[in-house]
Design an enzyme around this catalytic site. Structure first.
Site, PDB file in Angstrom:
ATOM      1  CB  ALA A  31      47.545  23.738  44.116  1.00 41.43           C
ATOM      2  CG  LEU A  32      44.063  25.078  38.879  1.00 41.51           C
ATOM      3  CD1 LEU A  32      43.385  24.919  37.519  1.00 41.51           C
ATOM      4  CD2 LEU A  32      44.703  26.472  38.995  1.00 41.51           C
ATOM      5  CG  HIS A  33      42.051  27.521  45.217  1.00 45.24           C
ATOM      6  ND1 HIS A  33      41.451  28.751  45.051  1.00 45.24           N
ATOM      7  CD2 HIS A  33      43.377  27.770  45.347  1.00 45.24           C
ATOM      8  CE1 HIS A  33      42.366  29.701  45.104  1.00 45.24           C
ATOM      9  NE2 HIS A  33      43.554  29.134  45.270  1.00 45.24           N
ATOM     10  CG  HIS A  36      43.147  29.047  40.857  1.00 46.71           C
ATOM     11  ND1 HIS A  36      43.513  28.210  41.885  1.00 46.71           N
ATOM     12  CD2 HIS A  36      44.150  29.951  40.724  1.00 46.71           C
ATOM     13  CE1 HIS A  36      44.706  28.575  42.347  1.00 46.71           C
ATOM     14  NE2 HIS A  36      45.109  29.636  41.674  1.00 46.71           N
ATOM     15  CG  ASP A 153      47.262  37.206  45.253  1.00 45.76           C
ATOM     16  OD1 ASP A 153      48.013  36.979  46.208  1.00 45.76           O
ATOM     17  OD2 ASP A 153      46.470  36.358  44.795  1.00 45.76           O
ATOM     18  CB  SER A 188      45.128  30.533  49.675  1.00 46.81           C
ATOM     19  OG  SER A 188      46.528  30.364  49.511  1.00 46.81           O
TER      20      SER A 188
HETATM   21  P1  AMP Z   1      48.118  31.605  42.473  1.00 42.78           P
HETATM   22  O1  AMP Z   1      47.890  30.314  41.768  1.00 42.78           O
HETATM   23  O2  AMP Z   1      47.858  31.570  43.938  1.00 42.78           O
HETATM   24  O3  AMP Z   1      49.437  32.255  42.092  1.00 42.78           O
HETATM   25  O4  AMP Z   1      47.003  32.589  41.916  1.00 42.78           O
HETATM   26  C1  AMP Z   1      46.746  32.719  40.550  1.00 42.78           C
HETATM   27  C2  AMP Z   1      45.690  33.764  40.355  1.00 42.78           C
HETATM   28  O5  AMP Z   1      44.533  33.388  41.086  1.00 42.78           O
HETATM   29  C3  AMP Z   1      46.101  35.158  40.857  1.00 42.78           C
HETATM   30  O6  AMP Z   1      45.598  36.140  39.957  1.00 42.78           O
HETATM   31  C4  AMP Z   1      45.412  35.232  42.192  1.00 42.78           C
HETATM   32  O7  AMP Z   1      45.106  36.559  42.579  1.00 42.78           O
HETATM   33  C5  AMP Z   1      44.144  34.453  41.921  1.00 42.78           C
HETATM   34  N1  AMP Z   1      43.547  33.947  43.168  1.00 42.78           N
HETATM   35  C6  AMP Z   1      44.128  33.146  44.084  1.00 42.78           C
HETATM   36  N2  AMP Z   1      43.282  32.924  45.118  1.00 42.78           N
HETATM   37  C7  AMP Z   1      42.157  33.630  44.840  1.00 42.78           C
HETATM   38  C8  AMP Z   1      40.914  33.829  45.522  1.00 42.78           C
HETATM   39  N3  AMP Z   1      40.649  33.283  46.701  1.00 42.78           N
HETATM   40  N4  AMP Z   1      39.983  34.616  44.926  1.00 42.78           N
HETATM   41  C9  AMP Z   1      40.234  35.195  43.724  1.00 42.78           C
HETATM   42  N5  AMP Z   1      41.370  35.049  43.036  1.00 42.78           N
HETATM   43  C10 AMP Z   1      42.321  34.276  43.588  1.00 42.78           C
END
Ligand code: AMP
Length: 290
Positions: A31-33, A36, A153, A188
């Site tokens: 669910a990349l944003h 990511h 995180d 997020s």
């Molecule tokens: P997730 O897919 O939410 O498990 O996150 C994957 C990676 O993306 C982790 O290293 C998170 O810390 C990073 N990440 C998620 N949201 C953000 C954000 N808003 N800014 C920077 N890094 C993020």
């Protein structure tokens, strides 16, 4: 460039063998944003022109507690691959649970140690065991030279670094800054759960962090005194924001800082809006107080 999509360990091994070094891994749950994308851009900076990027997309059941959002976590692989294509990713590794956990529940897991039981670890027992276990597996499967994690995180980043140091893993861990939407909310994959009104309530998190940062010269007590009323106000909004913790931690140890502490600190917040759990943090430099 369309990335190679590997859905199996064998597919990953075949793709990995073709990649020019250095190889940089960006682990995600998909669910990349925009956040990511920030990681991917940081990854490019570190891999230089010759290296290659691998993005893993895996919703890791091992890090979800019972009653958490494993089943409804957004899964958007096609779109994720398109984003990875835009960002120059060489390989997307998107295994399913039978690839990652062929025996079902994992017998051997990583113990995250004392910091893993604080804050997020206190609210989500087993969470960091699950995170570190899957990160170690991904490191072993992808064998990256560099791995990028988000400052968003912060406790996870700290524990990954601790694991790399304590277990002598040959990976260089790089941090990427927190990406925010224009209104201040940290991006997020879970933000999509929020209603419009819920999003307004959630904005108290980043407002509390900014207020805390502005009071940093006054020391720990001043920071907490600035941040807490903003969360208290949001607690009576509709829908309410239910704060879990507001904490000032020493970024070198993640120990809570005492009243007389000055220097670098992390202001960390966690809260729920409805069923949606949100976390955020901000680095600040604490003065000694007045
Ligand atoms: P997730 O897919 O939410 O498990 O996150 C994957 C990676 O993306 C982790 O290293 C998170 O810390 C990073 N990440 C998620 N949201 C953000 C954000 N808003 N800014 C920077 N890094 C993020």
């Amino acid at each position: 460039m369309t990335p190679m999509l590997a859905r199996t360990l064998a597919g990953l091994a075949a793709a990995r063998a073709t990649l020019p070094a250095p190889v940089t891994l960006v682990p995600t749950m998909g669910a990349l944003h925009h956040g990511h994308r920030t990681l991917l851009r940081t990854a490019h900076e570190h891999s230089g022109h010759t290296g290659s990027l691998v993005v893993s997309v895996f919703v890791n059941a091992l890090q979800f507690g019972s009653g958490e959002d494993l089943d409804r976590y957004p899964r958007t692989l096609e779109r994720d691959v398109a984003i990875c294509a835009e960002e120059g990713v060489a390989v997307v590794f998107a295994p399913d649970a039978t690839q990652m956990y062929p025996g079902g529940a994992q017998q051997i897991t990583v113990n995250p140690g004392p910091v893993g039981r604080l804050l997020e670890g206190a609210s989500r027992p087993g969470f960091f065991d699950g995170v570190l276990t899957v990160v170690l597996k991904l490191f072993n499967l992808v064998r990256p030279d560099v791995a990028v994690f988000g400052q968003k995180d912060a406790q996870q980043l700290f524990l990954v670094r601790q694991m790399v140091a304590d277990l002598n893993l040959p990976v260089d861990v790089v941090a990427a800054p927190t990406a925010r939407d224009l209104d201040g909310l940290a991006t997020s994959s879970r933000n999509g759960y929020l209603s419009q009104a819920g999003r307004v309530s959630a904005l108290a998190l980043s407002r509390a962090l900014r207020a805390g940062a502005e009071a940093a010269d006054g020391g720990p007590a001043a920071v907490l005194a600035a941040a807490r009323p903003i969360l208290a106000e949001a607690a009576v909004a509709d829908p309410p924001l239910v704060a879990d913790y507001v904490n000032l931690a020493d970024p070198r140890t993640f120990a809570e800082v005492g009243a007389g502490y000055s220097g670098e600190a992390l202001l960390l917040v966690a809260a729920k809006v409805g069923d949606t759990r949100l976390i955020d943090n901000m680095p600040l430099t604490l003065g000694g107080g007045i």
